[in-house]
Design an enzyme around this catalytic site. Structure first.
Site, PDB file in Angstrom:
ATOM      1  N   GLU A   1       0.824  -1.203   0.028  1.00 15.72           N
ATOM      2  CA  GLU A   1       0.016  -0.016  -0.048  1.00 15.72           C
ATOM      3  C   GLU A   1       0.730   1.174   0.158  1.00 15.72           C
ATOM      4  OE1 GLU A   1       0.915   1.210   2.871  1.00 15.72           O
ATOM      5  OE2 GLU A   1       1.834  -0.438   3.436  1.00 15.72           O
TER       6      GLU A   1
ATOM      7  N   GLY B   1       6.679  -0.328   4.193  1.00 14.62           N
ATOM      8  CA  GLY B   1       5.054  -0.512   3.502  1.00 14.62           C
ATOM      9  C   GLY B   1       5.553  -0.738   2.087  1.00 14.62           C
ATOM     10  N   GLU B   2       4.685  -0.589   1.177  1.00 13.59           N
ATOM     11  CA  GLU B   2       4.865  -0.572  -0.450  1.00 13.59           C
ATOM     12  C   GLU B   2       4.627  -2.204  -0.590  1.00 13.59           C
ATOM     13  OE1 GLU B   2       8.292   1.022  -1.896  1.00 13.59           O
ATOM     14  OE2 GLU B   2       8.003   3.063  -0.972  1.00 13.59           O
ATOM     15  N   GLY B   3       4.729  -3.118   0.321  1.00 14.00           N
ATOM     16  CA  GLY B   3       4.775  -4.606   0.049  1.00 14.00           C
ATOM     17  C   GLY B   3       6.401  -5.030   0.000  1.00 14.00           C
TER      18      GLY B   3
END
Length: 332
Positions: free
Chosen positions: A163, A304-306
């Site tokens: 995300e 974050g960001e995966g």
């Protein structure tokens, strides 16, 4: 009681050319993937990383160390290929799709890496009114489901969720508080790097928000009031991935808050989940404990960001390769 498939796979793993249990968590990981796919010889095909992006109206209250327009700038960076998640996905063979479900800005880029499902340009300020209407929340959930169905159609059976959204640790903290019944201070951390004064302000605002919506009991109503468009999309994606029999890679604090909602809606989602890392964000360890989860990595990540999913994926591959390709004691 163990199923016959579980017993068979355990025997195969125990009979490999190693002491029983010597590959530790990789052995449990191989068994889990075999059970998800309901086969003694699991395979991982066309792995994808889905990154959902959305802005948060609550960011106007100063709950983040960064301004809200960073969300737009980072999505541009994802599309251009310059972010950490781009680097790690390229390195480890995952296809990245970035999905705009609620960024406050328009994108003209036309690339296979970018998908538009914009519901609205960011959530409303939940300190003033619910973040989403029920219809908007449902549309974001449907966007996640649609994207997962699309990648499965193209042969994907393992998917990670990431995300981007300035202010989304606030939403995640509130969801964690409501879905675990832990005290709000246990759920609130520094996010993108708040100082002590900023953390105090964040906690004060979030307590006010929590009090405002404490009467809500329906999980999707809670998600609509205090969640984010990108979090709702991850909820939908996780629900659909489990229904499709896919392996789910769970990232950090925000992704795990989405999983809390998803497992409340369907407890079967949990058995499809591989927990890729323990975030440095306060509260993530507590969520993992409540989910009885053993994260594969602990690198003090809080981006974050995966990124945790992409970094852990080689370990997931290693577990499957061990089960399929490692010799058994028959050769000795």
């Amino acid at each position: 009681m163990a199923s016959s498939l579980e017993e068979t796979v355990r025997q195969r793993i125990d009979y490999k050319t190693k002491p029983i249990g010597a590959l530790g968590q990789l052995e449990e990981l191989a068994l889990q993937i075999a059970l998800i796919q309901q086969t003694e010889t699991p395979v991982l095909t066309n792995p994808h990383m889905l990154v959902f992006a959305g802005d948060h109206g609550l960011a106007s209250e100063g709950v983040s160390a960064y301004p809200a327009d960073v969300t737009y700038g980072m999505v541009k960076n994802f599309i251009a290929g310059g972010a950490a998640i781009n680097v790690f996905c390229k390195q480890n063979g995952l296809k990245l799709l970035v999905c705009d479900v609620g960024v406050n800005g328009t994108f003209d880029e036309n690339t296979e890496r970018f998908v538009k499902y914009k519901i609205r340009p960011g959530t409303r300020n939940m300190h003033v009114e619910p973040a989403m209407t029920p219809d908007e929340c449902a549309a974001a959930i449907d966007a996640g489901k649609t994207l997962v169905n699309g990648i499965q159609y193209r042969g994907c059976n393992v998917v990670g969720f990431g995300e981007m959204g300035i202010g989304n640790t606030s939403s995640a903290s509130l969801l964690m508080h409501r879905f675990t019944n832990l005290s709000l201070p246990d759920c609130v951390g520094r996010g993108t790097g708040l100082n002590d004064a900023g953390l105090h302000r964040k906690l004060t605002i979030l307590q006010s928000v929590a009090d405002q919506y404490q009467h809500l009991t329906n999980p999707t109503d809670i998600l609509a009031a205090m969640g984010g468009l990108e979090i709702a999309a991850m909820v939908g994606g996780m629900l659909q991935a489990a229904e499709n029999g896919m392996v789910i890679l769970v990232d950090g604090f925000i992704a795990t808050s989405a999983l809390l909602v998803a497992t409340t809606l369907n407890s079967a989602v949990r058995q499809h989940c591989i927990f890729c890392h323990q975030s440095d964000e306060a509260g993530h360890r507590l969520m993992l404990d409540l989910l009885n989860a053993k994260p594969l990595l602990n690198l003090n990540l809080r981006l974050g960001e995966g990124t945790g999913c992409a970094l852990a994926y080689p370990l997931v591959q290693a577990a499957v390769n061990m089960l399929n390709d490692m010799a058994t004691m028959d050769i000795l």
